[in-house]
Every structure is written in structure tokens, then in C-alpha cells.
Design an enzyme around this catalytic site. Structure first.
Site, mmCIF file in Angstrom:
data_model
loop_
_atom_site.group_PDB
_atom_site.id
_atom_site.type_symbol
_atom_site.label_atom_id
_atom_site.label_comp_id
_atom_site.label_asym_id
_atom_site.label_seq_id
_atom_site.Cartn_x
_atom_site.Cartn_y
_atom_site.Cartn_z
ATOM 1 N N GLY A 168 1.053 -1.016 -0.141
ATOM 2 C CA GLY A 168 0.021 -0.016 -0.214
ATOM 3 C C GLY A 168 1.100 1.070 0.284
ATOM 4 O O GLY A 168 0.493 2.146 0.459
ATOM 5 N N ILE A 221 -12.613 -5.828 -9.908
ATOM 6 C CA ILE A 221 -13.962 -5.212 -9.574
ATOM 7 C C ILE A 221 -15.189 -5.674 -9.519
ATOM 8 O O ILE A 221 -15.374 -5.616 -11.590
ATOM 9 C CB ILE A 221 -13.959 -3.704 -9.088
ATOM 10 N N ASN A 253 -8.130 3.716 -10.810
ATOM 11 C CA ASN A 253 -6.942 2.671 -10.902
ATOM 12 C C ASN A 253 -5.813 3.570 -11.201
ATOM 13 O O ASN A 253 -5.463 4.444 -11.676
ATOM 14 C CB ASN A 253 -7.447 1.898 -11.679
ATOM 15 N N HIS A 286 -2.521 3.166 -12.863
ATOM 16 C CA HIS A 286 -1.464 1.024 -13.431
ATOM 17 C C HIS A 286 0.026 1.742 -14.208
ATOM 18 O O HIS A 286 -0.223 2.692 -14.247
ATOM 19 C CB HIS A 286 -1.350 1.331 -14.188
ATOM 20 N N GLU A 288 3.963 7.490 -9.438
ATOM 21 C CA GLU A 288 2.672 7.071 -9.649
ATOM 22 C C GLU A 288 2.089 8.135 -8.160
ATOM 23 O O GLU A 288 1.121 7.747 -7.421
ATOM 24 C CB GLU A 288 2.328 5.740 -9.526
#
Length: 222
Positions: A20, A100, A114, A116, A186
Site C-alpha cells: 500500500g 472489481i 486505478n 497502472h 505514481e
């Protein structure tokens, strides 16, 4: 169709299967005031996920929902129940390695993101996650990769693209080198994308996503 205006209150659920680190970047953004949101839930598919420990350290409720013993509709119902129990208004997938269910996608249409670790549509799809992506990037010999924040739809890595940032790939890079460089990007762009939704600056029309200008008195989305 256009996405709705600002999501108020911005009550965020984060889905994670691993450590995480993107979840941590969201927590940091909330705590330093750059993301006006409340993280109200962390969902994982297994109890060993490090993201659950991060949540516990910050007093964030958690839910462990293993889809394996559940048939598809039961999994969807369980997810929707726990999201409803916590009054979730937006969902962020952060290294969540389960697809999902369509019913959940539909319930959070244009309110589920999301990230990627490549420049979609390259190096996406089923099985393309984590180091699998970075190995494929190095093996293919591309000169650029990056990170993509996209809306979630019913297919892997397919929803409309919200933000992308390129990352160079050098001739002597290993997959680990690429992974470190991409992960730093990210951590920067995921909270930024969430903030854009929280203040109503994202407009969606089919596959086209437009970032609206900020009002003159609005703080920057950084």
C-alpha cells in the site's frame, strides 16, 4: 456523459492487496491538506496485506473480503454492503489484484480510479501488474514508460485515462530500476487525480476526459 461536480463529502475507500505505498501517498496528501478527503475504509482480499497495517496506524477502518469462497454476485454484494456501511462516495484501487465485479463498477461509475505502472494502453491487461509490467517494458526495449491513472470500467486497465506521466527507460535499466522510477511518479499523480475529482475539475465524455480550469481563487491541484 459528463461526470458530476465536486464529490462532497469526499469519503474515500482504498482497495489494496499489498504493502500500500500508493495508499500511504493518499494518507500523506490528506494529512498535509493537499487532498480534502476523509479516508474512511481500507479493503483488502487477504489479511497479510501491509496496507491493513498502514490503515490501523492511522485509525482507518478495514475490511478483509476474500472473493475465493464467494460466487461473483455474493462478492459484489459484500463489497457494496461494506462500502455502504461506511458511506463511501469514491473508491481508489491501489495495487488491488482482484477484478472489481460489474455491479460495483456500475455503482461507482466515474467515481472509481486505478493506477497502472505503464503508459496505457501499452503493457496493460490481465496479468500485467507490478513487476510483470516492468519486466515486459525492459524486455520490449521501449525508451519510455510511465504511470497512468484511469477510471475503472468492466475490463482490465481499460477505463478512460485521467492523468499520465512518462518515465524514461535507459539502456542499462533493470526492471527494479524502472519500478523505482515509476513508483515515485505514481505517488505524485495519484493524489493529484483524486483532488481533481474532489473539486469537480474532471469531465468525462465517453473515453474522453477533460481537466477543467480551476476557478481563479482555487489552490493548485498538487
Amino acid at each position: 456523459m459528463p461526470a458530476p461536480g465536486p464529490v462532497h463529502p469526499f469519503r474515500l475507500a482504498v482497495f489494496a492487496s499489498g504493502g500500500g505505498s500508493n495508499f500511504r501517498s493518499m494518507i500523506d496528501a490528506v494529512e498535509d491538506g493537499t487532498l480534502n478527503a476523509e479516508i474512511v475504509l481500507c479493503v483488502s482480499n487477504h489479511e497479510a496485506a501491509g496496507a491493513l497495517d498502514r490503515a490501523a496506524d492511522h485509525g482507518i477502518p478495514t475490511a478483509i473480503i476474500d472473493p475465493d469462497p464467494l460466487e461473483g454476485r455474493a462478492f459484489a454484494r459484500r463489497l457494496l454492503e461494506v462500502l455502504d456501511d461506511h458511506d463511501v462516495t469514491f473508491v481508489a484501487l491501489a495495487g488491488y489484484l482482484r477484478k472489481i465485479p460489474p455491479a460495483v463498477v456500475e455503482a461507482y461509475r466515474h467515481r472509481m480510479l486505478n493506477i497502472h505502472p505503464a503508459l496505457l494502453p501499452s503493457f496493460g491487461g490481465k496479468g500485467m501488474y507490478g513487476m510483470n509490467v516492468h519486466r515486459a517494458v525492459v524486455d520490449y526495449g521501449v525508451h519510455w514508460t510511465g504511470a497512468t491513472v484511469h477510471l475503472v470500467d468492466e475490463e482490465y486497465d481499460h477505463g478512460p485515462i485521467v492523468l499520465q506521466q512518462p518515465v524514461p527507460v535507459y539502456h542499462d535499466d533493470t526492471p527494479d530500476d524502472v519500478a523505482r522510477r515509476v513508483l515515485a511518479v505514481e505517488h505524485a499523480i495519484y493524489p493529484r487525480a483524486l483532488r481533481l475529482f474532489s473539486v469537480g475539475r474532471v469531465q468525462v465524455d465517453g473515453r474522453s476526459v477533460r481537466i477543467l480550469d480551476a476557478p481563479p481563487d482555487a489552490p493548485p491541484a498538487s
